[in-house]
Every structure is written in C-alpha cells, then in structure tokens.
Write an enzyme that holds these catalytic residues in place. Structure first.
Site, PDB file in Angstrom:
ATOM      1  N   LYS A 110       0.820  -1.218   0.000  1.00  0.00           N
ATOM      2  CA  LYS A 110       0.000   0.000   0.000  1.00  0.00           C
ATOM      3  C   LYS A 110       0.854   1.269   0.000  1.00  0.00           C
ATOM      4  CE  LYS A 110      -4.235  -2.043   1.612  1.00  0.00           C
ATOM      5  NZ  LYS A 110      -3.842  -3.445   1.949  1.00  0.00           N
TER       6      LYS A 110
HETATM    7  C1  LIG Z   1      -4.504  -4.559   1.421  1.00  0.00           C
HETATM    8  C2  LIG Z   1      -3.704  -5.811   1.316  1.00  0.00           C
HETATM    9  C3  LIG Z   1      -4.066  -6.848   0.414  1.00  0.00           C
HETATM   10  C4  LIG Z   1      -5.316  -6.789  -0.445  1.00  0.00           C
HETATM   11  O1  LIG Z   1      -5.215  -5.801  -1.447  1.00  0.00           O
HETATM   12  P1  LIG Z   1      -6.510  -5.378  -2.305  1.00  0.00           P
HETATM   13  O2  LIG Z   1      -6.090  -4.196  -3.101  1.00  0.00           O
HETATM   14  O3  LIG Z   1      -7.558  -5.050  -1.275  1.00  0.00           O
HETATM   15  O4  LIG Z   1      -6.883  -6.522  -3.136  1.00  0.00           O
HETATM   16  C5  LIG Z   1      -3.240  -7.961   0.341  1.00  0.00           C
HETATM   17  N1  LIG Z   1      -2.134  -8.074   1.103  1.00  0.00           N
HETATM   18  C6  LIG Z   1      -1.750  -7.109   1.982  1.00  0.00           C
HETATM   19  C7  LIG Z   1      -0.522  -7.317   2.808  1.00  0.00           C
HETATM   20  C8  LIG Z   1      -2.519  -5.940   2.118  1.00  0.00           C
HETATM   21  O5  LIG Z   1      -2.138  -4.988   2.995  1.00  0.00           O
END
Ligand SMILES: *Cc1c(COP(=O)(O)O)cnc(C)c1O
Length: 453
Positions: A110
């Site tokens: 993210k």
């Molecule tokens: C947010 C997150 C996901 C999922 O991502 P999406 O964009 O919601 O599909 C997967 N792995 C981690 C470590 C995350 O923080």
C-alpha cells in the site's frame, strides 16, 4: 486526459480533480475516458529505474500537472523505499517469480500508492491554499501506510480510527509511534464496523465536511490504481521478452484494487498471460470467478487479515468495462447488490481471470513448504498466491507484505522469527493515541479541538 464516473451521472473531470474528490459525486469511481495504447513505448521504457518508469507512465494520465511537478512528486514518493530496485523481482525457480512490494516505509504494497497520494495532496494544498483534514478508518495496513504518506505534511491533519485491541501489536505501533504532530490515531472502543459507521456519519454531515475540508483516504482513489499499475509494468519489463506474453500475475486480493490495477495495464497494449485472484477464506471473489455469483458473505477473521473483506469496492471499476462501459447497467448491478447482497452474472469466467482460495491451514503449510523448498519466507497474504500454482506457470506472485509484519503466523508455521529493522525500532517507541467513543459527535469535537480554522 479526462476521467469519467462508472455511474455516468457526474461530469468528466481532470486528473487532479479526480484525485482530490476520491469518490465521484454520483457515488461512482473514476476511470480514464479512453485508455491509451502504450505498446509503442516498450523499447523506450525497458531498463528504466522504477521512479523514472513511474513518471513516464503517469505522465500519460496526469496531464493537468506540469511535468516538472509530477517528476518531483514521483521522485520523492519512492525515495523512502529501502531497496534500490524499489520493487525487486526475485526468481525462485525456472518459471516462478516473486515481486517484492514490501520495501516501503510500512512494509506492505500500500506504500506504493499512499506515498504518491500523500505528495499529490501536498501539491493540491500548495496550489489551492486550502488545508485538509484526512479522516479514515482502518483494520490495519491502510491506516499505517496513509499515516506514513502524510506524516509532517504542511496543511494536512490526519485522523485514523482503529478498533483498540483488534489490530496487531506491530500494526498499532506503526500508527501510533510516528511522533508527528499532524497525526492523530483514534483508538475506538468497538469493532472495525463501529469505526466505519461513525466515519460514514461524519462524512455525511456536509456542513462539517466543508468547514474542515474533510478528505477520505480509502482504496478507491484513482491515483492509487494508477500508481499500482506501474509495478506490474516494471515486473513485466524485467521478464525475458519471450516469457512476457505467457506470464500470469498471481495477486493476493481482498478489495479487487491491486489485481484491477494489473488488468487495466493489460488493456493498454501490453500482452500479459493472465491474472489470478488469490483469496483467503473470505472468498467472495473466488466464488464470483467460479460461479458468476457475486455474493457477500460474513467476514471471518483469518491469518491474512488485510484480505478479510467481503465487499470488493474496486470491483465496480471492472464491472464498468465488463458491461461494455454501460453506466446504466453498472448502476443497476450496484443497486441490486446494495439491496440484496448478491448479483448473478452470465459468462463471468471468460475474462481471463482464474482464482483460488486458501484456508488458514493452507497458509500455514504453504509458508512451511516455500521455506523448505526455496529458503524463502512469505507473509500470510503472499502465501495465498501459492495455493494453486499448477497450470499457472510461468508466473509472478505479488509479495504484498514483509513476513516480519505477521510474526505469530510465521512462528507457528516454521518456528522462525522474521525481523525487519524498522519494526524492531518501533518496539521501543512510546505509543501515542487518543481513546475516543465511536460516534460522529465525538469525532467532530475532537477534530475541531485539534485544528486551527
Ligand atoms: C490490502 C492488502 C491486500 C489486499 O489488497 P486489495 O487491493 O484489497 O486486493 C493484500 N495483502 C496485503 C498485505 C494488504 O495490505
């Protein structure tokens, strides 16, 4: 370039406005009015360092930002990553690659989007002279990444609600030990849903929102999607040329945001083998791919908590293309889904997606087997990507978080204690948080106390 709403009832807007608004006024999500064909750029873009590639790609979309401004924003956004490659591609086997997306400040993918979004917000405040209040609710990774993206920025105050006692020890420390004066982690007594509800009510109060310049930080911002398309492009360009068009991206998915960013790149003239949606036991997207039935279930906590989601908010973007850009149909599907919690599609599986579901037991045994076979520790989210690799090779599994973020699951699986220096340092720092009741009134009073209007 202009951006249109998936629901077709808001006027098209430029890039900076789409980013500032987040959600379109008609409740839809923004998408480019037309997708560029970028296939002619391949030889020019091969071998570029990550930030340069990111700038070259985003330049095609952020057409209302001066080039020089965009270049600086992008350079600043990826400076905070600790690996020189930013998103290094590891090869575990002949046809098995892993794209490490955890070298940013909070050790999860993210950061790619939220470091950039933080700098875009800063630019917007500089341009308009209007300070903003960012308000979000988090069950873990997003809040930490948002705080790291906005930390210390002029004109931004950030308030993040989280359910006290229901997020991990390290996730809480990542949010509460920043030491920054513009960051206010609000420890809510209650569940994540209680926090989310109080947040919704606060946003619904239009007079208050306007008074303080309230802005949402959530997974539907256009800038987040485009920032994520870049690492798919980067990885694809790192592959040997003869493998590119047969390689499948395997994406641990909750909200459909990450996998959609890759799919969208595939619509811009790049030939990509396919996309595999890897879910945990909260398998709404797996069931959709297998049966064409989009049906929300009850969230059950898993050992991959950032994917514990039953409504995939970015799915609406895919739906827009899937219906042949029919905004009326999108409105109809979303209305039926909002009302009944389900919708049945004919022929969903024909769109190149495959899928799998990993239980907590699968996650644990995958962590063990990848460790013994390849000497590599995957985090519980990344582990979901290895559930069903037969038939998908060659493939690139997206490693969405660093294993050290989830020490309990790793310890249980392999008996090892993965470490990351930034997390070790956090363990010593004091927690600074603000306990608060989960209500609109409490949130508004608190915000007004903390900001200078
Ligand atoms: C947010 C997150 C996901 C999922 O991502 P999406 O964009 O919601 O599909 C997967 N792995 C981690 C470590 C995350 O923080």
């Amino acid at each position: 370039m202009q951006y249109v709403s998936t629901r077709g009832e808001s006027p098209p807007v430029g890039f900076t406005e789409a980013v500032a608004l987040g959600l379109a006024p008609d409740g839809g999500l923004y998408l480019p009015e037309a997708l560029p064909d970028l296939s002619g750029k391949v030889s020019e873009w091969e071998g570029l360092p990550y930030p340069d590639l990111c700038y070259s790609f985003l330049k095609e979309f952020a057409t209302d930002l001066p080039d020089e401004t965009l270049a600086q924003i992008v350079q600043r956004s990826y400076q905070s990553f600790t690996h020189p490659g930013v998103a290094p591609l590891q090869q575990l086997d002949e046809d098995l690659y892993l794209l490490e997306l955890f070298h940013g400040p909070t050790l999860a993918f993210k950061d790619f989007a939220l470091q950039l979004l933080g700098n875009l917000y800063e630019e917007q405040i500089r341009r308009t002279g209007k300070p903003i209040v960012v308000l979000g609710a988090t069950s873990g990774d997003t809040g930490a990444a948002a705080i790291q993206g906005l930390l210390g920025k002029e004109g931004v105050n950030i308030f993040i609600l989280y359910p006290e006692g229901r997020i991990s020890f390290l996730q809480e420390r990542q949010m509460t030990c920043s030491g920054a004066g513009n960051v206010f982690p609000l420890a809510i007594q209650g569940t994540f849903d209680d926090a989310q509800l109080a947040l919704k009510e606060t946003f619904a109060d239009k007079a208050f929102s306007q008074q303080v310049g309230l802005s949402a930080v959530n997974s539907i911002n256009l800038a987040r999607i485009l920032a994520q398309s870049v690492y798919y492009l980067y990885a694809w360009l790192l592959l040997p040329e003869e493998k590119r068009s047969m390689t499948t991206f395997v994406v641990p998915t909750g909200n459909f945001g990450n996998v959609f960013a890759g799919w969208l790149l595939g619509q811009m003239g790049f030939s990509i083998g396919g996309f595999h949606i890897a879910t945990n036991q909260n398998d709404v997207l797996h069931r959709l791919v297998q049966t064409g039935q989009y049906e929300k279930g009850r969230v059950t906590p898993s050992s991959a908590p950032s994917m514990d989601i039953q409504v995939a908010s970015n799915f609406e973007r895919f739906l827009y293309y899937f219906t042949g850009r029919d905004a009326r149909k999108v409105r109809e599907v979303m209305a039926v889904f909002a009302e009944t919690g389900s919708y049945h599609f004919e022929d969903f599986t024909t769109h190149g997606f495959t899928s799998s579901r990993a239980s907590d037991k699968d996650i644990s045994s995958i962590i063990r087997s990848i460790s013994s076979r390849h000497g590599y520790l995957v985090d519980p989210h990344t582990a979901c990507g290895f559930r069903d690799l037969d038939g998908l090779l060659p493939c690139i599994v997206l490693a969405t978080a660093h294993p050290a973020k989830f020490p309990d699951v790793i310890r249980e699986a392999v008996g090892a204690d993965p470490k990351a220096p930034s997390l070790e340092a956090l363990k010593e720092k004091p927690i600074v948080n603000f306990p608060l009741g989960a209500s609109k009134e409490a949130i508004q009073t608190f915000i007004l106390e903390k900001i200078d209007l």
